[in-house]
Scaffold this active site. Structure first.
Site, PDB file in Angstrom:
ATOM      1  N   ASP A  10     -10.740 -57.118  68.222  1.00 35.20           N
ATOM      2  CA  ASP A  10     -11.148 -58.411  67.654  1.00 35.20           C
ATOM      3  C   ASP A  10     -11.021 -58.397  66.130  1.00 35.20           C
ATOM      4  O   ASP A  10     -11.488 -59.302  65.454  1.00 35.20           O
ATOM      5  CB  ASP A  10     -12.555 -58.807  68.089  1.00 35.20           C
ATOM      6  CG  ASP A  10     -13.644 -57.905  67.526  1.00 35.20           C
ATOM      7  OD1 ASP A  10     -13.315 -56.839  66.949  1.00 35.20           O
ATOM      8  OD2 ASP A  10     -14.828 -58.265  67.661  1.00 35.20           O
ATOM      9  N   ASP A  69     -11.946 -52.765  70.130  1.00 34.38           N
ATOM     10  CA  ASP A  69     -12.009 -53.871  71.094  1.00 34.38           C
ATOM     11  C   ASP A  69     -11.055 -55.002  70.722  1.00 34.38           C
ATOM     12  O   ASP A  69     -11.099 -56.075  71.324  1.00 34.38           O
ATOM     13  CB  ASP A  69     -13.436 -54.394  71.245  1.00 34.38           C
ATOM     14  CG  ASP A  69     -13.966 -55.083  69.997  1.00 34.38           C
ATOM     15  OD1 ASP A  69     -13.531 -54.712  68.899  1.00 34.38           O
ATOM     16  OD2 ASP A  69     -14.819 -55.980  70.119  1.00 34.38           O
ATOM     17  N   ASP A 103      -8.856 -52.812  65.935  1.00 36.48           N
ATOM     18  CA  ASP A 103      -9.940 -51.870  66.168  1.00 36.48           C
ATOM     19  C   ASP A 103     -10.092 -51.665  67.671  1.00 36.48           C
ATOM     20  O   ASP A 103      -9.278 -52.141  68.463  1.00 36.48           O
ATOM     21  CB  ASP A 103     -11.241 -52.355  65.523  1.00 36.48           C
ATOM     22  CG  ASP A 103     -11.750 -53.659  66.120  1.00 36.48           C
ATOM     23  OD1 ASP A 103     -10.951 -54.366  66.763  1.00 36.48           O
ATOM     24  OD2 ASP A 103     -12.942 -53.977  65.942  1.00 36.48           O
ATOM     25  N   SER A 131     -16.836 -51.768  69.434  1.00 32.27           N
ATOM     26  CA  SER A 131     -15.902 -52.232  68.410  1.00 32.27           C
ATOM     27  C   SER A 131     -15.272 -51.066  67.644  1.00 32.27           C
ATOM     28  O   SER A 131     -14.588 -50.229  68.217  1.00 32.27           O
ATOM     29  CB  SER A 131     -16.640 -53.194  67.470  1.00 32.27           C
ATOM     30  OG  SER A 131     -15.768 -53.833  66.591  1.00 32.27           O
TER      31      SER A 131
END
Length: 336
Positions: free
Chosen positions: A241, A239, A237, A99
Site C-alpha cells: 500500500d 502489504d 512495502d 505493512s
C-alpha cells in the site's frame, strides 16, 4: 489496558502480543459488530509473513464460530482487499499484515463494507465486546464456513488496468516487491499494460519481507533501474500500500514528488477536485511551494494515512497521501 486499535489496526509481535487467542476473540467481536441483515461475510487477505497462516486460521475459526463465511483471497495487497470488500458486498474486509514492520510483527486491519477503514467509533464498539462470553455461537447447520476466492487477484488487476489509458509497450519497468503482497499482482499488472517488467525481491518469502528491500530501502531499486537500463522503477512495502519510485537517471522519487506530479497533471486536465492535495505535516515545504505556484492548495494533517483519508473525505479532495509512499486517489480507491 490502553486502546487495542492503533492508527492502522491492531499490531504487535505475532504469537507474543498478537496471539491466535487474541485474534480469535477479535474476530468474534468484529463479526458480532459488523454483521448485517444479509449475514456475515468477511473477505480476508494477507501478506507473506510466516505468522500469517496461523493468524488467518484463528480469524477464520472466529468468523465461522459466529455463523459467518470467510472468503479467503490468500496473499494480496491491502488496496486489493479494500476494493474487493466493496466489490463482492462483504460485511467487512480484513488484512493480516504489519505493512513495513519487521518480519516478527503482524497486524489485523479491518475495512468496513464500503471499503474504507473502520471509524474510531466502530473500533471502540468491537473493543467493548471483546471480552464478552455471551456472544452468540453458531451450532449445527448454523456454523459458518470458508471459501477461496480464487480469482481475487485477477479481479483486482482488471480494475486497476481499466483506469489506464493507452499502452506502456516499449517501456522497461523494475518492480521491487519486498518479498511481500505484490509478488503476484505486480507482474500481472505491468505485463497487462504492455511493459517489460523486471521483478526483484519477488518471491513470497515471509522470512525476508521488507528486509533490506522495498519502499523503505529504495537504494536497491535505484541500483536495479540503472543496471537494467530501465525507464522507471517502483518499490512497494510488505502489504503493497506504499510505493516509492525511481526515474531513468536513478533519482529516487518519494511520495511528495509523486503526489505533486499527479496533482499538477490532473489540475491541467481540470480533474483535481477542490484544486487541493491533502498530505501530512511530514511533507516537505518544497511540495507546498510547488503546488502553490501551480494554483493548488495543500491541506496538512497529522501523520497517518487514515487522517489523510478522513480530511480528503471531509474536504472533498481526491488526491492525497504521505511522503512515505501512501498515495490515495479517491476517485478510484478507498485506501493507499
Amino acid at each position: 489496558m490502553g486502546r487495542l486499535f492503533g492508527t492502522d489496526g491492531v499490531r504487535g509481535v505475532a504469537n507474543v502480543d498478537l496471539t491466535p487467542e487474541l485474534v480469535f476473540r477479535l474476530g468474534r467481536a468484529a463479526a458480532h459488530v459488523l454483521s448485517t441483515d444479509a449475514g456475515t461475510r468477511f473477505l480476508l487477505g494477507r501478506d507473506t509473513r510466516l505468522s500469517g497462516p496461523m493468524l488467518e486460521a484463528a480469524l477464520t475459526a472466529a468468523v465461522c464460530s459466529a455463523g459467518g463465511t470467510v472468503l479467503s483471497c490468500g496473499i494480496l495487497p491491502t488496496p486489493a482487499v479494500a476494493y474487493l470488500t466493496r466489490r463482492v458486498a462483504a460485511s467487512a474486509g480484513v488484512v493480516i499484515s504489519a505493512s513495513h514492520n519487521p518480519i516478527e510483527d503482524n497486524g489485523i486491519k479491518v475495512f468496513a463494507s464500503d471499503g474504507y477503514k473502520l471509524p474510531d467509533a466502530v473500533e471502540d464498539a468491537i473493543e467493548t465486546v471483546l471480552d464478552r462470553h455471551d456472544l452468540p455461537r453458531a451450532v449445527g447447520r448454523e456454523v459458518g464456513g470458508a471459501e477461496v476466492l480464487s480469482d481475487a487477484a485477477d479481479i483486482y488487476v482488471d480494475h486497476i488496468a481499466s483506469h489506464v489509458v493507452g499502452s506502456l509497450g516499449g517501456m522497461r519497468v523494475v518492480v521491487d516487491c519486498a518479498y511481500g503482497a505484490a509478488c503476484r499482482v505486480a507482474a500481472m499488472l505491468w505485463e497487462r499494460l504492455g511493459a517489460t517488467v523486471i521483478l526483484i525481491n519477488d518471491e513470497p518469502d515471509g522470512a525476508r519481507i521488507n528486509v533490506r528491500c522495498g519502499s523503505t530501502n529504495p537504494e536497491v531499486l535505484r541500483q536495479a533501474v540503472l543496471q537494467h537500463g530501465a525507464d522507471a522503477g517502483f518499490a512497494h512495502d510488505g502489504d503493497a500500500d506504499r510505493v516509492i519510485a525511481v526515474d531513468e537517471t536513478g533519482s529516487i522519487i518519494d511520495g511528495d514528488a509523486i503526489m505533486g506530479v499527479c496533482a499538477m497533471y490532473l489540475h491541467t486536465q481540470g480533474r483535481l477536485a477542490r484544486r487541493t492535495v491533502v498530505a501530512t505535516v511530514m511533507s516537505n515545504l518544497g511540495l507546498e511551494l510547488a503546488l502553490r505556484r501551480a494554483g493548488i492548495a495543500l491541506e496538512r494533517t497529522k501523520v497517518g494515512d487514515r487522517y489523510v483519508l478522513e480530511r480528503m473525505r471531509e474536504f472533498g479532495a481526491t488526491v492525497g497521501g504521505e511522503q512515505s509512499g501512501h498515495i490515495i486517489f479517491l476517485d478510484h480507491a478507498t485506501t493507499g
